[in-house]
Scaffold this motif. Structure first.
Motif, PDB file in Angstrom:
ATOM      1  N   ALA A   1    -114.157  74.854  10.990  1.00  0.00           N
ATOM      2  CA  ALA A   1    -112.980  75.646  10.647  1.00  0.00           C
ATOM      3  C   ALA A   1    -112.686  76.689  11.716  1.00  0.00           C
ATOM      4  O   ALA A   1    -111.527  76.910  12.085  1.00  0.00           O
ATOM      5  N   ARG A   2    -113.725  77.342  12.228  1.00  0.00           N
ATOM      6  CA  ARG A   2    -113.528  78.355  13.265  1.00  0.00           C
ATOM      7  C   ARG A   2    -112.910  77.759  14.521  1.00  0.00           C
ATOM      8  O   ARG A   2    -112.091  78.377  15.184  1.00  0.00           O
ATOM      9  N   TRP A   3    -113.351  76.555  14.865  1.00  0.00           N
ATOM     10  CA  TRP A   3    -112.847  75.882  16.070  1.00  0.00           C
ATOM     11  C   TRP A   3    -111.638  74.999  15.767  1.00  0.00           C
ATOM     12  O   TRP A   3    -111.080  74.411  16.676  1.00  0.00           O
ATOM     13  N   ARG A   4    -111.274  74.899  14.480  1.00  0.00           N
ATOM     14  CA  ARG A   4    -110.180  74.021  14.059  1.00  0.00           C
ATOM     15  C   ARG A   4    -110.387  72.624  14.651  1.00  0.00           C
ATOM     16  O   ARG A   4    -109.490  72.028  15.222  1.00  0.00           O
ATOM     17  N   SER A   5    -111.594  72.154  14.488  1.00  0.00           N
ATOM     18  CA  SER A   5    -112.005  70.862  15.040  1.00  0.00           C
ATOM     19  C   SER A   5    -111.703  69.757  14.032  1.00  0.00           C
ATOM     20  O   SER A   5    -112.397  69.600  13.027  1.00  0.00           O
ATOM     21  N   GLN A   6    -110.667  68.996  14.344  1.00  0.00           N
ATOM     22  CA  GLN A   6    -110.167  67.970  13.431  1.00  0.00           C
ATOM     23  C   GLN A   6    -111.240  66.942  13.079  1.00  0.00           C
ATOM     24  O   GLN A   6    -111.480  66.654  11.905  1.00  0.00           O
ATOM     25  N   ALA A   7    -111.859  66.362  14.091  1.00  0.00           N
ATOM     26  CA  ALA A   7    -112.838  65.296  13.857  1.00  0.00           C
ATOM     27  C   ALA A   7    -114.109  65.841  13.215  1.00  0.00           C
ATOM     28  O   ALA A   7    -114.681  65.200  12.327  1.00  0.00           O
TER      29      ALA A   7
ATOM     30  N   PHE B   1    -111.157  67.117  24.596  1.00  0.00           N
ATOM     31  CA  PHE B   1    -110.760  65.743  24.915  1.00  0.00           C
ATOM     32  C   PHE B   1    -109.864  65.124  23.853  1.00  0.00           C
ATOM     33  O   PHE B   1    -109.540  63.938  23.928  1.00  0.00           O
ATOM     34  N   GLY B   2    -109.424  65.916  22.883  1.00  0.00           N
ATOM     35  CA  GLY B   2    -108.500  65.430  21.861  1.00  0.00           C
ATOM     36  C   GLY B   2    -109.054  64.268  21.065  1.00  0.00           C
ATOM     37  O   GLY B   2    -108.306  63.367  20.671  1.00  0.00           O
ATOM     38  N   MET B   3    -110.342  64.295  20.806  1.00  0.00           N
ATOM     39  CA  MET B   3    -110.994  63.178  20.120  1.00  0.00           C
ATOM     40  C   MET B   3    -110.792  63.274  18.612  1.00  0.00           C
ATOM     41  O   MET B   3    -110.782  64.362  18.044  1.00  0.00           O
ATOM     42  N   ARG B   4    -110.658  62.128  17.975  1.00  0.00           N
ATOM     43  CA  ARG B   4    -110.549  62.021  16.524  1.00  0.00           C
ATOM     44  C   ARG B   4    -111.706  61.180  16.006  1.00  0.00           C
ATOM     45  O   ARG B   4    -112.290  60.388  16.732  1.00  0.00           O
ATOM     46  N   ALA B   5    -112.000  61.335  14.738  1.00  0.00           N
ATOM     47  CA  ALA B   5    -113.051  60.550  14.100  1.00  0.00           C
ATOM     48  C   ALA B   5    -112.554  59.126  13.862  1.00  0.00           C
ATOM     49  O   ALA B   5    -111.348  58.883  13.757  1.00  0.00           O
ATOM     50  N   GLU B   6    -113.496  58.216  13.766  1.00  0.00           N
ATOM     51  CA  GLU B   6    -113.148  56.836  13.440  1.00  0.00           C
ATOM     52  C   GLU B   6    -112.380  56.818  12.124  1.00  0.00           C
ATOM     53  O   GLU B   6    -112.800  57.418  11.145  1.00  0.00           O
TER      54      GLU B   6
END
Length: 184
Positions: free
Chosen positions: A76-82, A170-175
Protein backbone atom coordinates in the motif's frame (compact mmCIF):
# COMPACT_ATOMS: atom_id res chain seq x y z
CA UNK A 1 4.63 -6.97 -18.42
CA UNK A 2 5.53 -3.45 -19.43
CA UNK A 3 7.89 -3.09 -22.36
CA UNK A 4 10.59 -1.50 -20.21
CA UNK A 5 12.00 -5.00 -20.01
CA UNK A 6 12.88 -7.08 -23.04
CA UNK A 7 10.99 -10.34 -23.47
CA UNK A 8 12.80 -13.04 -21.56
CA UNK A 9 13.33 -16.25 -23.49
CA UNK A 10 14.47 -19.39 -21.68
CA UNK A 11 15.98 -20.64 -24.96
CA UNK A 12 18.53 -17.82 -24.91
CA UNK A 13 18.99 -17.66 -21.13
CA UNK A 14 22.48 -17.91 -19.67
CA UNK A 15 23.41 -20.80 -17.41
CA UNK A 16 23.24 -18.40 -14.44
CA UNK A 17 19.74 -17.29 -15.41
CA UNK A 18 18.59 -20.89 -15.81
CA UNK A 19 20.02 -21.77 -12.39
CA UNK A 20 18.10 -18.92 -10.74
CA UNK A 21 14.86 -19.91 -12.44
CA UNK A 22 15.31 -23.54 -11.40
CA UNK A 23 15.98 -22.51 -7.79
CA UNK A 24 12.85 -20.36 -7.71
CA UNK A 25 10.63 -22.96 -9.35
CA UNK A 26 11.88 -25.80 -7.15
CA UNK A 27 11.65 -23.72 -3.95
CA UNK A 28 8.70 -22.92 -1.70
CA UNK A 29 7.19 -20.42 -4.17
CA UNK A 30 7.07 -22.77 -7.14
CA UNK A 31 6.31 -19.96 -9.61
CA UNK A 32 7.83 -16.83 -11.14
CA UNK A 33 4.99 -14.50 -10.17
CA UNK A 34 6.46 -11.26 -8.82
CA UNK A 35 9.74 -9.44 -9.50
CA UNK A 36 11.77 -12.45 -10.66
CA UNK A 37 11.50 -11.86 -14.41
CA UNK A 38 12.73 -8.33 -13.76
CA UNK A 39 15.65 -9.42 -11.63
CA UNK A 40 16.60 -12.20 -14.07
CA UNK A 41 18.48 -9.67 -16.18
CA UNK A 42 20.94 -9.53 -13.28
CA UNK A 43 21.24 -13.19 -12.30
CA UNK A 44 23.43 -12.53 -9.27
CA UNK A 45 20.93 -10.03 -7.86
CA UNK A 46 18.10 -12.41 -8.74
CA UNK A 47 19.70 -15.33 -6.93
CA UNK A 48 20.53 -13.37 -3.78
CA UNK A 49 17.19 -11.56 -3.70
CA UNK A 50 15.11 -14.69 -4.23
CA UNK A 51 16.94 -16.47 -1.40
CA UNK A 52 16.38 -13.50 0.91
CA UNK A 53 12.76 -13.41 -0.21
CA UNK A 54 12.20 -17.08 0.59
CA UNK A 55 13.54 -16.45 4.10
CA UNK A 56 11.51 -13.26 4.57
CA UNK A 57 8.31 -14.87 3.35
CA UNK A 58 8.53 -18.23 5.09
CA UNK A 59 11.02 -18.12 7.99
CA UNK A 60 10.81 -14.86 9.94
CA UNK A 61 9.18 -16.43 12.98
CA UNK A 62 6.03 -14.39 12.44
CA UNK A 63 2.72 -16.15 11.84
CA UNK A 64 1.63 -15.95 8.19
CA UNK A 65 -1.14 -13.44 8.96
CA UNK A 66 1.36 -10.99 10.45
CA UNK A 67 3.92 -11.43 7.67
CA UNK A 68 1.22 -10.81 5.11
CA UNK A 69 0.00 -7.77 7.02
CA UNK A 70 3.52 -6.32 6.89
CA UNK A 71 3.66 -7.09 3.15
CA UNK A 72 0.31 -5.38 2.54
CA UNK A 73 1.42 -2.31 4.51
CA UNK A 74 4.43 -2.18 2.18
CA UNK A 75 2.40 -2.78 -0.98
CA UNK A 76 0.00 0.00 0.00
CA UNK A 77 2.81 2.42 0.84
CA UNK A 78 4.46 1.79 -2.53
CA UNK A 79 1.11 1.45 -4.33
CA UNK A 80 2.51 -1.72 -5.82
CA UNK A 81 -0.19 -3.22 -8.01
CA UNK A 82 1.28 -6.70 -8.42
CA UNK A 83 2.53 -7.01 -4.83
CA UNK A 84 -0.95 -6.22 -3.52
CA UNK A 85 -2.62 -8.50 -6.08
CA UNK A 86 -0.41 -11.44 -5.09
CA UNK A 87 -0.48 -10.99 -1.30
CA UNK A 88 -3.99 -9.70 -0.62
CA UNK A 89 -5.69 -13.11 -1.04
CA UNK A 90 -2.93 -14.82 0.95
CA UNK A 91 -3.43 -12.34 3.80
CA UNK A 92 -7.19 -12.85 3.84
CA UNK A 93 -6.81 -16.62 3.75
CA UNK A 94 -4.36 -16.36 6.67
CA UNK A 95 -7.03 -14.58 8.71
CA UNK A 96 -6.38 -10.88 8.18
CA UNK A 97 -9.77 -9.14 8.41
CA UNK A 98 -11.09 -7.75 5.13
CA UNK A 99 -11.73 -4.33 6.67
CA UNK A 100 -8.10 -4.10 7.82
CA UNK A 101 -6.85 -4.89 4.32
CA UNK A 102 -9.27 -2.40 2.76
CA UNK A 103 -8.16 0.30 5.18
CA UNK A 104 -4.56 -0.28 4.18
CA UNK A 105 -5.42 -0.18 0.48
CA UNK A 106 -7.33 3.08 0.80
CA UNK A 107 -4.77 4.76 3.06
CA UNK A 108 -6.91 4.77 6.19
CA UNK A 109 -5.68 3.61 9.57
CA UNK A 110 -7.55 0.38 10.26
CA UNK A 111 -9.21 -0.47 13.54
CA UNK A 112 -7.43 -3.51 14.94
CA UNK A 113 -9.21 -6.16 17.01
CA UNK A 114 -5.95 -8.12 17.31
CA UNK A 115 -3.14 -6.57 19.37
CA UNK A 116 -0.45 -8.34 17.30
CA UNK A 117 -1.83 -6.80 14.10
CA UNK A 118 -1.59 -3.34 15.67
CA UNK A 119 2.02 -3.90 16.74
CA UNK A 120 3.03 -4.93 13.21
CA UNK A 121 1.10 -2.03 11.66
CA UNK A 122 2.53 0.52 14.09
CA UNK A 123 6.06 -0.77 13.60
CA UNK A 124 5.89 -0.76 9.78
CA UNK A 125 4.04 2.55 9.61
CA UNK A 126 6.47 4.34 11.92
CA UNK A 127 9.43 2.96 10.00
CA UNK A 128 7.99 4.07 6.65
CA UNK A 129 6.69 7.44 7.88
CA UNK A 130 9.53 8.63 10.11
CA UNK A 131 12.38 6.37 8.93
CA UNK A 132 12.69 5.36 12.59
CA UNK A 133 10.76 3.31 15.17
CA UNK A 134 9.92 4.89 18.52
CA UNK A 135 11.15 3.29 21.72
CA UNK A 136 7.57 2.47 22.73
CA UNK A 137 6.80 0.68 19.45
CA UNK A 138 10.16 -1.08 19.39
CA UNK A 139 9.81 -2.22 22.99
CA UNK A 140 6.28 -3.51 22.35
CA UNK A 141 7.45 -5.50 19.31
CA UNK A 142 10.45 -7.00 21.11
CA UNK A 143 8.37 -7.84 24.20
CA UNK A 144 5.77 -9.61 22.06
CA UNK A 145 7.89 -11.27 19.35
CA UNK A 146 11.49 -11.27 20.59
CA UNK A 147 14.55 -9.54 19.20
CA UNK A 148 15.28 -12.06 16.43
CA UNK A 149 11.78 -11.78 15.00
CA UNK A 150 11.96 -7.97 15.12
CA UNK A 151 15.26 -8.08 13.21
CA UNK A 152 13.55 -10.39 10.71
CA UNK A 153 10.57 -8.01 10.48
CA UNK A 154 12.89 -5.18 9.46
CA UNK A 155 14.36 -7.50 6.81
CA UNK A 156 10.89 -8.44 5.58
CA UNK A 157 9.88 -4.79 5.24
CA UNK A 158 13.10 -3.97 3.40
CA UNK A 159 12.80 -6.95 1.07
CA UNK A 160 9.19 -6.20 0.12
CA UNK A 161 10.08 -2.53 -0.45
CA UNK A 162 12.70 -3.83 -2.94
CA UNK A 163 10.03 -6.01 -4.55
CA UNK A 164 7.64 -3.05 -4.80
CA UNK A 165 10.34 -0.81 -6.29
CA UNK A 166 11.18 -3.47 -8.88
CA UNK A 167 7.56 -4.08 -9.84
CA UNK A 168 6.81 -0.35 -10.03
CA UNK A 169 9.95 0.62 -11.95
CA UNK A 170 9.39 -1.98 -14.64
CA UNK A 171 5.59 -1.71 -14.70
CA UNK A 172 5.21 -5.39 -13.89
CA UNK A 173 1.84 -7.00 -13.18
CA UNK A 174 1.00 -10.29 -11.52
CA UNK A 175 0.04 -13.30 -13.59
CA UNK A 176 -3.64 -13.02 -14.48
CA UNK A 177 -3.98 -9.52 -13.03
CA UNK A 178 -6.69 -7.56 -14.81
CA UNK A 179 -7.66 -5.04 -12.13
CA UNK A 180 -5.49 -2.51 -10.34
CA UNK A 181 -5.98 -2.00 -6.60
CA UNK A 182 -4.47 1.50 -6.74
CA UNK A 183 -5.26 4.35 -9.12
CA UNK A 184 -2.47 5.30 -11.48
Amino acid sequence: MNKRLPDFQIATASDEQKAVLEDILSGPRGNLNGPFLGWIFSPELAQNAQKLGAFCRYNTGLPLRLSELAILVTAARWRSQAEWHIHHPIALEAGLPTDVAEGLRTGKTPSFADADDKIIFDFATELYDTKRVSDATYDAAVARFGLTVVVNLVGLLGYYALVAMTLNTFGMRAEGQTELPFAE
